[in-house]
Write a protein that holds these residues in place. Structure first.
Motif, PDB file in Angstrom:
ATOM      1  N   MET A 222       0.850  -1.191   0.000  1.00 22.41           N
ATOM      2  CA  MET A 222       0.000   0.000   0.000  1.00 22.41           C
ATOM      3  C   MET A 222       0.887   1.242   0.000  1.00 22.41           C
ATOM      4  N   TYR A 223       0.715   2.088  -0.970  1.00 21.34           N
ATOM      5  CA  TYR A 223       1.459   3.338  -1.027  1.00 21.34           C
ATOM      6  C   TYR A 223       0.532   4.500  -0.687  1.00 21.34           C
ATOM      7  N   ALA A 224       0.936   5.263   0.299  1.00 21.35           N
ATOM      8  CA  ALA A 224       0.166   6.441   0.698  1.00 21.35           C
ATOM      9  C   ALA A 224       0.520   7.602  -0.224  1.00 21.35           C
ATOM     10  N   LEU A 225      -0.497   8.305  -0.686  1.00 19.77           N
ATOM     11  CA  LEU A 225      -0.301   9.442  -1.574  1.00 19.77           C
ATOM     12  C   LEU A 225      -0.548  10.738  -0.816  1.00 19.77           C
ATOM     13  N   TYR A 226       0.351  11.677  -0.985  1.00 17.85           N
ATOM     14  CA  TYR A 226       0.227  12.993  -0.365  1.00 17.85           C
ATOM     15  C   TYR A 226       0.020  13.995  -1.494  1.00 17.85           C
ATOM     16  N   LEU A 227      -1.182  14.521  -1.567  1.00 18.12           N
ATOM     17  CA  LEU A 227      -1.572  15.358  -2.690  1.00 18.12           C
ATOM     18  C   LEU A 227      -1.414  16.831  -2.350  1.00 18.12           C
ATOM     19  N   GLU A 228      -0.998  17.576  -3.349  1.00 17.11           N
ATOM     20  CA  GLU A 228      -0.768  19.011  -3.184  1.00 17.11           C
ATOM     21  C   GLU A 228      -1.340  19.735  -4.396  1.00 17.11           C
ATOM     22  N   SER A 229      -2.352  20.547  -4.176  1.00 18.41           N
ATOM     23  CA  SER A 229      -2.940  21.316  -5.267  1.00 18.41           C
ATOM     24  C   SER A 229      -2.388  22.729  -5.242  1.00 18.41           C
ATOM     25  N   GLY A 230      -1.909  23.188  -6.392  1.00 19.98           N
ATOM     26  CA  GLY A 230      -1.248  24.487  -6.485  1.00 19.98           C
ATOM     27  C   GLY A 230      -2.223  25.639  -6.556  1.00 19.98           C
ATOM     28  N   PRO A 231      -1.711  26.812  -6.943  1.00  9.75           N
ATOM     29  CA  PRO A 231      -2.563  28.005  -7.003  1.00  9.75           C
ATOM     30  C   PRO A 231      -3.824  27.771  -7.845  1.00  9.75           C
ATOM     31  N   GLN A 232      -4.935  28.168  -7.323  1.00  5.75           N
ATOM     32  CA  GLN A 232      -6.246  28.005  -7.973  1.00  5.75           C
ATOM     33  C   GLN A 232      -6.557  26.532  -8.283  1.00  5.75           C
ATOM     34  N   HIS A 233      -5.802  25.618  -7.647  1.00  7.04           N
ATOM     35  CA  HIS A 233      -5.999  24.174  -7.833  1.00  7.04           C
ATOM     36  C   HIS A 233      -5.903  23.769  -9.302  1.00  7.04           C
TER      37      HIS A 233
END
Length: 231
Positions: free
Chosen positions: A1-12
């Motif tokens: 199982m790989y955990a994902l760390y999501l990051e949405s930039g400016p204005q997504h």
């Protein structure tokens, strides 16, 4: 199982999916769904790269992914901080990640070693020239390492010379990475544990090495795709 760390930039408008269990493995998508959908192939590509260099991993093994965290604060791409970034970097992990930094740069140089200056400077129909991408990687490395340990002459001199056009980019990339690794090898326990904040940016040994690996992986894949090669 790989955990994902999501990051949405400016204005997504863009989303980065970080796979922190494979430090340096990251993928960008125009949307969150696109980034998440692209992670399995990216994980397998990263495992293939690690196995090529002798790590005991199996790119063919079955795995699942899950979203562990999603940062939607609108920070600039790559600026998000994860809990792991704030923890001291253990000596064994440091040694492993420094090997990965060495492999990563060797693969980038392998991709571009046969390209002449005209080819490096050629402007594609979309995006930057290969020379501009390589300069971007080189300059970013310098900023990361300087933020962690302060000015490093052995890294700064080849970087600055390449920026001026006085040194072949491939030579600068090789010399600067070697200097960075030599310095990072000597990090003291205090340096491996220190967290420094400057404006919106946060620096630690773990985060600096993470971003160096992630950033080069993204651009190595970009260059490889353009050349029709594997990253």
């Amino acid at each position: 199982m790989y955990a994902l760390y999501l990051e949405s930039g400016p204005q997504h408008k863009k989303t980065l999916a970080h796979v922190l269990d494979l430090l340096g493995c990251v993928v960008q998508g125009d949307t969150t769904d696109e980034a998440v959908a692209a992670t399995p192939e990216t994980i397998r590509a990263y495992l293939t790269y690690l196995r090529r260099h002798g790590e005991k991993v199996d790119p063919g093994t079955k795995f699942e992914t899950r979203i562990a965290e999603h940062n939607t604060e609108g920070l600039f791409s790559g600026q998000a901080i994860w809990p792991q970034d704030l923890k001291p970097l253990a000596p064994a992990a440091l040694a492993q990640y420094l090997r990965w930094l060495d492999w990563s740069r060797a693969d980038l140089l392998g991709l571009t070693k046969a390209i002449d200056e005209k080819g490096l400077r050629a402007k594609p129909t979309k995006g930057r020239s290969l020379r501009d991408i390589l300069l971007h990687v080189l300059d970013a490395d310098k900023s990361y390492v300087y933020a962690l340990v302060g000015p490093l002459k052995a890294m700064g001199e080849p970087t600055n010379a390449a920026d001026r056009g006085d040194l072949d980019l491939r030579v600068a990339l090789k010399e600067a990475r070697a200097a960075a690794i030599d310095r990072l090898k000597t990090l003291t326990p205090a340096e491996r544990a220190r967290v420094r904040r400057s404006g919106q940016s946060t620096y630690s040994a773990y985060r600096v090495i993470r971003r160096m690996l992630e950033h080069e992986w993204e651009h190595r894949r970009e260059i490889a795709a353009r050349l029709g090669e594997d990253a």
